[in-house]
Design an enzyme around this catalytic site. Structure first.
Site, PDB file in Angstrom:
ATOM      1  N   LYS A  14       0.809  -1.222   0.000  1.00 50.58           N
ATOM      2  CA  LYS A  14       0.000   0.000   0.000  1.00 50.58           C
ATOM      3  C   LYS A  14       0.843   1.274   0.000  1.00 50.58           C
ATOM      4  O   LYS A  14       0.464   2.271  -0.622  1.00 50.58           O
ATOM      5  CB  LYS A  14      -0.954   0.006   1.201  1.00 50.58           C
ATOM      6  CG  LYS A  14      -1.773  -1.271   1.378  1.00 50.58           C
ATOM      7  CD  LYS A  14      -2.555  -1.670   0.143  1.00 50.58           C
ATOM      8  CE  LYS A  14      -3.343  -2.943   0.380  1.00 50.58           C
ATOM      9  NZ  LYS A  14      -3.999  -3.454  -0.825  1.00 50.58           N
TER      10      LYS A  14
ATOM     11  N   GLU B 219      -1.401   7.791   7.209  1.00 47.69           N
ATOM     12  CA  GLU B 219      -2.124   8.736   6.378  1.00 47.69           C
ATOM     13  C   GLU B 219      -3.105   9.528   7.229  1.00 47.69           C
ATOM     14  O   GLU B 219      -3.548   9.084   8.291  1.00 47.69           O
ATOM     15  CB  GLU B 219      -2.843   8.041   5.219  1.00 47.69           C
ATOM     16  CG  GLU B 219      -3.942   7.101   5.611  1.00 47.69           C
ATOM     17  CD  GLU B 219      -4.576   6.403   4.413  1.00 47.69           C
ATOM     18  OE1 GLU B 219      -3.897   6.234   3.379  1.00 47.69           O
ATOM     19  OE2 GLU B 219      -5.754   6.008   4.522  1.00 47.69           O
TER      20      GLU B 219
ATOM     21  N   HIS C  12     -16.972   5.900   0.918  1.00 47.56           N
ATOM     22  CA  HIS C  12     -16.050   4.913   0.353  1.00 47.56           C
ATOM     23  C   HIS C  12     -16.626   4.498  -1.004  1.00 47.56           C
ATOM     24  O   HIS C  12     -17.621   3.793  -1.072  1.00 47.56           O
ATOM     25  CB  HIS C  12     -15.950   3.706   1.293  1.00 47.56           C
ATOM     26  CG  HIS C  12     -15.047   2.618   0.802  1.00 47.56           C
ATOM     27  ND1 HIS C  12     -14.492   1.685   1.643  1.00 47.56           N
ATOM     28  CD2 HIS C  12     -14.611   2.286  -0.436  1.00 47.56           C
ATOM     29  CE1 HIS C  12     -13.754   0.838   0.942  1.00 47.56           C
ATOM     30  NE2 HIS C  12     -13.822   1.188  -0.337  1.00 47.56           N
TER      31      HIS C  12
ATOM     32  N   LYS D 115     -17.409  -4.325   4.833  1.00 49.32           N
ATOM     33  CA  LYS D 115     -18.574  -3.888   4.069  1.00 49.32           C
ATOM     34  C   LYS D 115     -19.796  -4.742   4.408  1.00 49.32           C
ATOM     35  O   LYS D 115     -19.685  -5.958   4.584  1.00 49.32           O
ATOM     36  CB  LYS D 115     -18.271  -3.970   2.577  1.00 49.32           C
ATOM     37  CG  LYS D 115     -17.119  -3.069   2.149  1.00 49.32           C
ATOM     38  CD  LYS D 115     -16.649  -3.390   0.743  1.00 49.32           C
ATOM     39  CE  LYS D 115     -15.405  -2.606   0.382  1.00 49.32           C
ATOM     40  NZ  LYS D 115     -14.832  -3.026  -0.912  1.00 49.32           N
TER      41      LYS D 115
ATOM     42  N   GLU E  82      -6.642   2.406  -2.010  1.00 49.32           N
ATOM     43  CA  GLU E  82      -5.901   1.194  -2.317  1.00 49.32           C
ATOM     44  C   GLU E  82      -6.484   0.564  -3.569  1.00 49.32           C
ATOM     45  O   GLU E  82      -7.559   0.955  -4.046  1.00 49.32           O
ATOM     46  CB  GLU E  82      -5.960   0.184  -1.165  1.00 49.32           C
ATOM     47  CG  GLU E  82      -7.352  -0.344  -0.855  1.00 49.32           C
ATOM     48  CD  GLU E  82      -7.365  -1.301   0.331  1.00 49.32           C
ATOM     49  OE1 GLU E  82      -6.412  -1.259   1.124  1.00 49.32           O
ATOM     50  OE2 GLU E  82      -8.324  -2.075   0.445  1.00 49.32           O
TER      51      GLU E  82
ATOM     52  N   ARG F  82      -7.932  -8.133  -7.686  1.00 51.13           N
ATOM     53  CA  ARG F  82      -8.710  -9.368  -7.782  1.00 51.13           C
ATOM     54  C   ARG F  82     -10.159  -8.996  -8.072  1.00 51.13           C
ATOM     55  O   ARG F  82     -10.510  -7.820  -8.106  1.00 51.13           O
ATOM     56  CB  ARG F  82      -8.646 -10.126  -6.454  1.00 51.13           C
ATOM     57  CG  ARG F  82      -9.021  -9.241  -5.255  1.00 51.13           C
ATOM     58  CD  ARG F  82      -9.165  -9.987  -3.962  1.00 51.13           C
ATOM     59  NE  ARG F  82      -9.253  -9.108  -2.816  1.00 51.13           N
ATOM     60  CZ  ARG F  82     -10.331  -8.458  -2.421  1.00 51.13           C
ATOM     61  NH1 ARG F  82     -11.451  -8.548  -3.126  1.00 51.13           N
ATOM     62  NH2 ARG F  82     -10.324  -7.709  -1.338  1.00 51.13           N
TER      63      ARG F  82
ATOM     64  N   VAL G 229     -15.901  -9.045  -3.839  1.00 53.21           N
ATOM     65  CA  VAL G 229     -17.113  -9.703  -3.343  1.00 53.21           C
ATOM     66  C   VAL G 229     -18.345  -9.074  -3.983  1.00 53.21           C
ATOM     67  O   VAL G 229     -19.274  -9.764  -4.416  1.00 53.21           O
ATOM     68  CB  VAL G 229     -17.208  -9.588  -1.804  1.00 53.21           C
ATOM     69  CG1 VAL G 229     -18.523 -10.179  -1.294  1.00 53.21           C
ATOM     70  CG2 VAL G 229     -16.022 -10.268  -1.133  1.00 53.21           C
TER      71      VAL G 229
END
Length: 450
Positions: free
Chosen positions: A116, A200, A208, A237, A290, A294, A297
């Site tokens: 990251k 950060e 988000h 989430k 970030e 992949r 979900v």
């Protein structure tokens, strides 16, 4: 075209990949742990092999066993799904050495975006807005104090190799800095095998919002709109929407975020499906958080509003096929909402509720999609995540999608384990949710009132 693909995962995502392979005429190989002998993905794949005990390190993270199954079955490609080995660059490189195509990004891109702190530097160089913070990993307390003085409190300490809400600590003042830095590093080491952390600025109650990208090996890259993932509990989430219902999300902001996401993907040499996650503040300014290298979900809601089958695209891109669509071909139609139905008890602090599903009724009807791997009599074990299903509602408008989801949740019956269905339903009936006025801290504030 691949003849045979091994799915190195379990649960609903393994079932989802098997279905995509079937539609493409590809044979499938499932792997399963001893605890998953009765799992649906092991039952419906063309071939299935037990690769070890229940513990993930001995089964779904057992790289040698998984690649041995590829060799025995002649599987030319491997789909990692999400979680487990999906963002492990060393495993992707091992697949290459064994002559197995890893259905995902190149290991170099995973390494670039997986760390990251390095990812933030790459984004800054690509002109993608980033949250003010440290330039790379923070290696000492004195360095951390210097960064904190520059960006101010409150701030976050985050695992450099992390994701999924792990290895994150908030620091409100200098007195907490050393303790929280140590805690974040220890959790990062435990979950990711890497204790590196970076710092950060903490943004107060942002949205988000993530952007789905697809990139092929021919230099083509597109963004497929956004997903609003602001309804979270402890960085996990709970419910996602596409497109975002926020008043901040204008066509101009969507275009700016989408183009920034494409720059991010190209800067890292990315190929395949990926997600760029941003935080959006109350003024509509957005910052790179970030990249998830992949499938996500929550990918079904993007599929519904764009008409693009992301899992099929992953497979075709891995075969070397061109993307087959341009940015001008991408249009958002309607609204989709996804609720994660989990075996957990909200009344007991969302404690997981493993056990046998004694009876089960899943809702249906126009505009309702369910991605699941459970069935009546299925045993939810304590070894893995507690997801029962992803329940997705799609309709021409958000108001209609909300109504569909309310009825679908009301019709979802699970006996034998506790679930979060009633909690999800209460969210759908909340006036703030109806208005689309929520942020990443909303659920936390809601629970504090109870």
């Amino acid at each position: 075209m691949f003849r045979k693909v091994l799915i190195a995962n379990r649960g609903e995502i393994a079932v989802r990949i098997i279905r995509a392979c079937r539609e493409l005429g590809i044979q499938t190989v499932a792997v399963f742990s001893e605890a998953d002998r009765g799992a649906l993905h092991a039952k419906i794949a063309d071939e299935a092999f037990c690769i070890g005990p229940a513990a993930t390190k001995d089964s779904y993270l057992n790289q040698k066993a998984i690649l041995a199954v590829c060799e025995v079955t002649g599987a030319e490609a491997l789909h990692p799904g999400f979680g487990f080995l999906s963002e492990n660059a060393a495993f992707a490189r091992m697949c290459q050495k064994c002559g197995v195509t890893f259905i995902g990004p190149p290991p170099e891109a995973m390494e670039c975006m997986g760390d990251k702190s390095n990812a933030k530097l790459t984004m800054k160089n690509a002109g993608v807005p980033v949250i003010p913070g440290s330039d790379g990993a923070v290696t000492s307390l004195s360095q951390a104090k210097g960064v904190a003085q520059a960006i101010g409190y409150p701030l976050l300490i985050k695992a450099a190799a992390g994701g999924g809400g792990r290895g994150i600590r908030m620091v409100l003042n200098e007195g907490e800095l050393e303790t929280q830095m140590t805690a974040a590093a220890n959790e990062a080491q435990a979950f990711f095998g890497d204790s590196s952390v970076y710092m950060e600025k903490f943004l107060v109650n942002p949205r988000h919002i993530e952007i789905q990208v697809l990139a092929d090996s021919h230099g083509n890259c597109v963004y497929l709109g956004e997903r609003d993932c602001s309804l979270q509990r402890r960085n996990q989430k709970i419910l996602e929407e596409a497109p975002s219902p926020s008043r901040l999300m204008t066509p101009a902001l969507r275009k700016a975020m989408g183009e920034a996401a494409v720059r991010a993907a190209k800067a890292s040499g990315y190929v395949n499906a990926g997600t760029i996650e941003f935080l959006v503040d109350k003024d509509g300014a957005f910052y790179f958080m970030e990249m998830n290298t992949r499938i996500q979900v929550e990918h079904p809601i993007t599929e519904l509003v764009t008409g693009v089958d992301l899992v099929k695209k992953q497979i075709l891109i891995a075969e070397g096929e061109p993307l087959g669509l341009t940015q001008e071909d991408v249009h958002l139609h309607g609204h989709a909402i996804e609720c994660r139905v989990n075996a957990e008890s909200p009344e007991k602090g969302f404690r997981p509720s493993p056990g046998r599903i004694e009876s089960l009724h899943m809702p249906g009807g126009p505009g309702i999609r369910i991605d699941s791997a459970v069935y009546q009599g299925y045993e939810i074990t304590p070894h893995y995540d507690s997801m029962i299903a992803k329940l997705i509602a799609y309709a021409p408008t958000r108001a209609e999608a909300v109504k569909k989801m309310r009825w679908a949740l009301a019709e979802f019956i699970v006996d034998g384990v506790d679930t979060n269905i009633d909690f999800q339903l209460s969210l759908l009936k909340n006036p703030d949710f109806e208005a689309g006025e929520y942020d990443i801290g909303y659920i936390g504030r809601l629970l504090e009132k109870k």
